[in-house]
Design an enzyme around this catalytic site. Structure first.
Site: not given
Ligand code: NAD
Length: 480
Positions: A153-154, A178, A180, A230-231, A252, A286, A383
């Protein structure tokens, strides 16, 4: 003028549809914390339709010439160019970033589509001289097949457009799951491709419960490639699931970028660039500079001027043209950032400015600067993904490099120095996928974008990005 916020449907097999079960998920306005709309919630039956569509879309698309794919992609970029104001407005409404940043993200998305459209025409193979007369040895590149992409979502446009554009330029079809929290801007992007007459099934867009969707799509035999942003924690789960099913993967993931400011740095430049990039998108980036490692001789001046600049950042509704930093994107982020500050303060950190959420409405948090931060705090190891800057001093150059390499992250790193020798050493000794010295030059589409160590593997930019969506095939043939 603000565009009315649209509800978002699924895009499957060339149609915008409700979920079969009729379920929806609320989308929150980060300025108020109240719902502004909803998004269709896909379940397994919807995913089955998306899988069928991606398979039939792939059959058509891989037979479409690279030149025709390029023309359609250029039309998609043109559509987005025509809709930039509307798309940027929707992006700010659901994500919170200032409108100028949403416009910049939309412009970059156009650039990304154009660049991959061109690059798709250059997925060259090669001829290898043979050892035997009459033998021809060829290497050709073929699309891997239907892709499952998961985006956060960022940067709802840029995270999705990199995956969609690289996949379809290579001749793959894609199912994008994408975020939610920010569905309508990604849907507006997909509509630009749909209106460019890219065949049904080539791009499919779904939303739902992230784990339910990834656990169904990744092992599915039709899916041949997985790409996730994502994370690190989630990335590791998805990479191991993909590994069990031998799927090609691009990951990534998170970062914890060190920003080293040497004794001989141009402090004016370092301050201007680092403050701007630390608080861009409220730190939810990120590659955001994260640990500020500043030489002890310029430490006090750096902290004083950095803090003054941060105090002047205007926080507010992203739709207000005066706003420089909007709210965080969702409620989980506010709780997370509060807990980083509390942990640091409990371990002796000093708050130079900020440290608190703003008001009781929406997801606003003060731009924050911390000093006297010990290395065992969470912020120095995990992070933070928010508007907090911990600044620590160093004495010797080697100590700064050691601190930069201390963590198992390796996405981005930044450094400021005017010494040619230090610049060379910083570039060669910092363990990171991307290093930017004396300026902020990361994330241009023609340059590689990706990490090492726990920050993932594969690239989302440069020649390397399209390579991740291609198989290499060797053909040797002998004439009679
Ligand atoms: P999160 O780890 O729950 O989610 C991060 C992203 O991953 C979200 O878009 C979520 O929909 C997706 N996701 C989560 N669990 C998933 C799964 N089992 N299968 C597929 N997709 C899944 O955390 P959050 O609270 O949304 O964001 C927090 C952390 O996520 C941040 O601290 C950061 O480290 C990381 N993050 C990184 C980026 C990046 O650009 N690398 C972007 C967004 C979040």
């Amino acid at each position: 003028m603000t565009v009315p916020y649209p509800n978002t449907k699924l895009y499957i097999a060339g149609n915008w549809v409700d979920a079969i079960g009729g379920e929806t998920i609320d989308v929150m306005n980060p300025v108020t914390g109240k719902p502004i709309g909803n998004v269709a919630h896909a379940r397994i039956a919807d995913l089955d339709l998306a899988i069928d569509a991606a398979q039939s879309g792939f059959k058509v698309w891989k037979e479409t010439s690279a030149y025709n794919r390029y023309k359609m992609m250029r039309n998609a970029a043109m559509n987005l160019r025509d809709r930039i104001d509307e798309v940027a407005d929707i992006l700010t409404q659901e994500q919170g970033k200032p409108l100028a940043q949403s416009k910049a993200e939309t412009n970059l998305a156009i650039d990304i589509i154009d660049w991959f459209a061109e690059e798709g025409r250059r997925t060259y193979g090669r001829i290898i001289p043979a050892r035997i007369d009459g033998v021809q040895q060829m290497v050709i590149k073929e699309p891997v097949g239907p892709v499952a992409g998961f985006t956060p979502w960022n940067f709802p446009l840029n995270q999705s457009v990199r995956k969609i554009s690289a996949a379809i330029a290579a001749g793959c079809s894609i199912i994008i799951k994408a975020a939610e929290e920010t569905p309508a801007s990604t849907a507006a992007l997909v509509k630009c491709f749909a209106d460019a007459e890219i065949p049904a099934g080539v791009i499919n867009l779904v939303y739902g419960i992230p784990s339910e969707i990834s656990e169904y799509l990744i092992p599915h035999t039709i899916i041949k490639k997985v790409t996730f942003t994502g994370s690190t924690a989630v990335g590791k789960q998805l990479a191991s699931l993909a590994g069990n099913h031998m799927k090609k993967v691009t990951m990534e993931l998170g970062g914890h970028a060190p920003a080293i400011v040497c004794e001989d740095a141009n402090i004016d430049t370092a301050l201007k660039v680092l403050v701007e990039n630390k608080y861009r998108n409220a730190g939810q980036v990120c590659v955001s500079p994260t640990r500020f490692i500043v030489h002890e001789k310029c430490f006090n001046e750096f902290v004083k001027r950095f803090t003054e600049m941060v105090k002047n950042i205007k926080v507010g509704n992203g739709l207000d043209p005066e706003t420089q930093m909007g709210p965080l994107a969702h409620d989980r982020r506010v709780e997370s950032i509060e807990s980083f500050v509390t942990d640091a303060v409990n371990k002796g950190a000093k708050i130079e400015t900020g440290g608190n959420r703003i008001g009781n409405e929406g997801y606003f948090f003060e731009p924050t600067v911390l000093t006297e931060v010990s290395l065992d705090t969470r912020i120095m190891n995990e992070e933070p993904f928010g508007p907090i800057a911990p600044i620590i001093p160093f004495k010797n150059f080697d100590d700064a490099i050691e601190e930069a390499n201390r963590l198992n992250y390796g996405l981005a790193a930044y450094a400021y120095s005017t010494s040619a020798e230090s610049i060379r050493e910083l570039g060669s000794r910092i363990e990171s996928g991307m290093i930017s010295i004396n300026h902020h030059g990361i994330a241009l589409i023609e340059t590689p974008f990706g990490g090492i160590k726990d920050s993932g593997y594969g690239s989302e930019g440069g020649l390397e990005a399209i390579e991740g969506y291609l198989n290499t095939k060797f053909i040797t043939q002998k004439s009679f």
